[in-house]
Motif scaffolding. Structure first.
Motif, PDB file in Angstrom:
ATOM      1  N   PHE A   1       0.716  -1.254  -0.117  1.00 33.37           N
ATOM      2  CA  PHE A   1       0.028  -0.103   0.118  1.00 33.37           C
ATOM      3  C   PHE A   1       0.818   1.106  -0.488  1.00 33.37           C
ATOM      4  N   TYR A   2       1.602   1.523   1.198  1.00 34.46           N
ATOM      5  CA  TYR A   2       2.819   2.368   1.268  1.00 34.46           C
ATOM      6  C   TYR A   2       3.291   2.362  -0.038  1.00 34.46           C
ATOM      7  N   LYS A   3       4.256   1.332  -0.421  1.00 32.94           N
ATOM      8  CA  LYS A   3       5.282   1.371  -1.623  1.00 32.94           C
ATOM      9  C   LYS A   3       6.571   1.767  -1.163  1.00 32.94           C
ATOM     10  N   VAL A   4       6.585   1.344   0.119  1.00 31.11           N
ATOM     11  CA  VAL A   4       7.836   1.667   0.570  1.00 31.11           C
ATOM     12  C   VAL A   4       8.660  -0.052   0.742  1.00 31.11           C
ATOM     13  N   PRO A   5       9.870  -0.152   1.136  1.00 29.56           N
ATOM     14  CA  PRO A   5      10.703  -1.227   1.468  1.00 29.56           C
ATOM     15  C   PRO A   5      10.577  -1.694   2.485  1.00 29.56           C
ATOM     16  N   GLU A   6      10.262  -2.837   2.915  1.00 24.15           N
ATOM     17  CA  GLU A   6      10.090  -4.162   3.662  1.00 24.15           C
ATOM     18  C   GLU A   6      11.037  -3.683   5.075  1.00 24.15           C
ATOM     19  N   ASN A  13      11.839   8.102   8.215  1.00 23.10           N
ATOM     20  CA  ASN A  13      12.066   7.920   6.739  1.00 23.10           C
ATOM     21  C   ASN A  13      14.210   7.330   6.358  1.00 23.10           C
ATOM     22  N   ILE A  14      14.430   6.690   7.287  1.00 21.19           N
ATOM     23  CA  ILE A  14      15.764   5.498   6.963  1.00 21.19           C
ATOM     24  C   ILE A  14      15.611   4.163   6.336  1.00 21.19           C
ATOM     25  N   ASP A  15      16.435   3.615   5.129  1.00 20.51           N
ATOM     26  CA  ASP A  15      16.193   2.258   5.581  1.00 20.51           C
ATOM     27  C   ASP A  15      16.852   1.565   6.750  1.00 20.51           C
ATOM     28  N   LEU A  16      16.845   1.035   7.722  1.00 18.57           N
ATOM     29  CA  LEU A  16      17.466  -0.064   8.645  1.00 18.57           C
ATOM     30  C   LEU A  16      17.298  -1.975   8.370  1.00 18.57           C
ATOM     31  N   PRO A  17      18.922  -2.348   9.223  1.00 15.59           N
ATOM     32  CA  PRO A  17      18.561  -3.400   9.148  1.00 15.59           C
ATOM     33  C   PRO A  17      16.987  -4.295   9.412  1.00 15.59           C
ATOM     34  N   GLN A  18      16.514  -5.792   8.018  1.00 18.16           N
ATOM     35  CA  GLN A  18      14.859  -5.502   8.457  1.00 18.16           C
ATOM     36  C   GLN A  18      14.596  -5.858   9.760  1.00 18.16           C
ATOM     37  N   PRO A  19      15.868  -6.865  10.744  1.00 19.82           N
ATOM     38  CA  PRO A  19      15.594  -7.546  12.084  1.00 19.82           C
ATOM     39  C   PRO A  19      14.811  -6.270  12.591  1.00 19.82           C
ATOM     40  N   ASP A  20      15.096  -5.128  12.392  1.00 14.62           N
ATOM     41  CA  ASP A  20      15.170  -3.675  13.284  1.00 14.62           C
ATOM     42  C   ASP A  20      13.478  -2.770  12.761  1.00 14.62           C
ATOM     43  N   VAL A  21      13.586  -3.622  11.457  1.00 17.86           N
ATOM     44  CA  VAL A  21      11.750  -2.951  11.647  1.00 17.86           C
ATOM     45  C   VAL A  21      11.178  -3.763  11.619  1.00 17.86           C
ATOM     46  N   ILE A  22       9.424  -3.159  12.358  1.00 17.29           N
ATOM     47  CA  ILE A  22       8.002  -4.222  12.627  1.00 17.29           C
ATOM     48  C   ILE A  22       7.058  -2.966  12.008  1.00 17.29           C
ATOM     49  N   ALA A  23       6.264  -4.414  11.831  1.00 21.54           N
ATOM     50  CA  ALA A  23       5.083  -3.334  11.382  1.00 21.54           C
ATOM     51  C   ALA A  23       3.789  -2.941  12.187  1.00 21.54           C
ATOM     52  N   SER A  24       3.356  -2.156  12.131  1.00 23.69           N
ATOM     53  CA  SER A  24       2.350  -1.740  13.396  1.00 23.69           C
ATOM     54  C   SER A  24       1.658  -1.110  13.721  1.00 23.69           C
ATOM     55  N   HIS A  25       0.381  -1.730  14.191  1.00 25.59           N
ATOM     56  CA  HIS A  25      -1.309  -0.852  13.639  1.00 25.59           C
ATOM     57  C   HIS A  25      -1.210   0.042  14.386  1.00 25.59           C
ATOM     58  N   LEU A  26      -1.624   1.404  13.038  1.00 30.68           N
ATOM     59  CA  LEU A  26      -2.176   2.535  13.943  1.00 30.68           C
ATOM     60  C   LEU A  26      -3.332   2.376  15.421  1.00 30.68           C
ATOM     61  N   PHE A  27      -4.157   1.575  15.071  1.00 34.22           N
ATOM     62  CA  PHE A  27      -5.215   0.994  16.094  1.00 34.22           C
ATOM     63  C   PHE A  27      -5.260  -0.364  15.877  1.00 34.22           C
ATOM     64  N   VAL A  46      -8.912  -2.998  10.647  1.00 33.87           N
ATOM     65  CA  VAL A  46      -7.776  -2.520  11.373  1.00 33.87           C
ATOM     66  C   VAL A  46      -6.967  -3.537  11.388  1.00 33.87           C
ATOM     67  N   GLN A  47      -7.377  -4.486   9.923  1.00 34.47           N
ATOM     68  CA  GLN A  47      -6.588  -5.254   9.922  1.00 34.47           C
ATOM     69  C   GLN A  47      -5.572  -4.677   8.032  1.00 34.47           C
ATOM     70  N   GLU A  48      -6.555  -3.467   7.938  1.00 37.31           N
ATOM     71  CA  GLU A  48      -6.606  -3.390   6.573  1.00 37.31           C
ATOM     72  C   GLU A  48      -4.486  -2.203   6.189  1.00 37.31           C
ATOM     73  N   PRO A  49      -4.280  -2.436   5.239  1.00 36.45           N
ATOM     74  CA  PRO A  49      -2.705  -1.828   5.424  1.00 36.45           C
ATOM     75  C   PRO A  49      -2.585  -0.766   4.945  1.00 36.45           C
ATOM     76  N   GLN A  50      -3.521   0.174   5.504  1.00 35.30           N
ATOM     77  CA  GLN A  50      -3.734   1.272   5.545  1.00 35.30           C
ATOM     78  C   GLN A  50      -3.867   2.289   7.204  1.00 35.30           C
ATOM     79  N   ASN A  51      -3.966   1.221   7.730  1.00 35.94           N
ATOM     80  CA  ASN A  51      -3.419   0.923   9.319  1.00 35.94           C
ATOM     81  C   ASN A  51      -2.398   0.393   9.580  1.00 35.94           C
TER      82      ASN A  51
END
Length: 108
Positions: A1-6, A13-27, A46-51
């Motif tokens: 949805f956001y078209k950014v690397p995992e 607004n920076i790239d980090l090693p993959q294990p240091d980045v986590i998907a988080s729910h806003l709500f 709440v399960q949508e990518p926009q969240n």
């Protein structure tokens, strides 16, 4: 949805090693029952990518525990520290994970 690397922290607004980045729910998904009442959206939203946002793990930790909030202003994410005493905990965690202070998101 956001078209950014995992491995991209959307708040810093920076790239980090993959294990240091986590998907988080806003709500949070555990608040699904409140979604319709508070946001006028179906609970399944709440399960949508926009969240979701990809966050540096210490920032996700602080956000998940209510230590920080953030918002989008003029196309840039900004954050607000809700309890300044927690800044030391968050800063220490960021330093342990190797985040450089000059790359932090702007504060309000």
């Amino acid at each position: 949805f956001y078209k950014v690397p995992e491995n991209h922290c959307m708040l810093l607004n920076i790239d980090l090693p993959q294990p240091d980045v986590i998907a988080s729910h806003l709500f949070k998904s555990q608040w699904q029952d409140l979604c319709e009442a508070l946001l006028d959206l179906p609970g399944t939203a709440v399960q949508e990518p926009q969240n979701a946002l990809l966050l540096f793990s210490p920032l996700e930790w602080a956000f998940d525990r209510g230590f920080i909030s953030f918002f989008l202003q003029n196309g840039e994410f900004r954050y607000h520290l809700l309890n300044p005493e927690d800044a030391l905990k968050a800063r220490f965690s960021m330093e342990v994970h190797g985040c450089q202070g000059d790359k932090e998101a702007k504060t309000d």
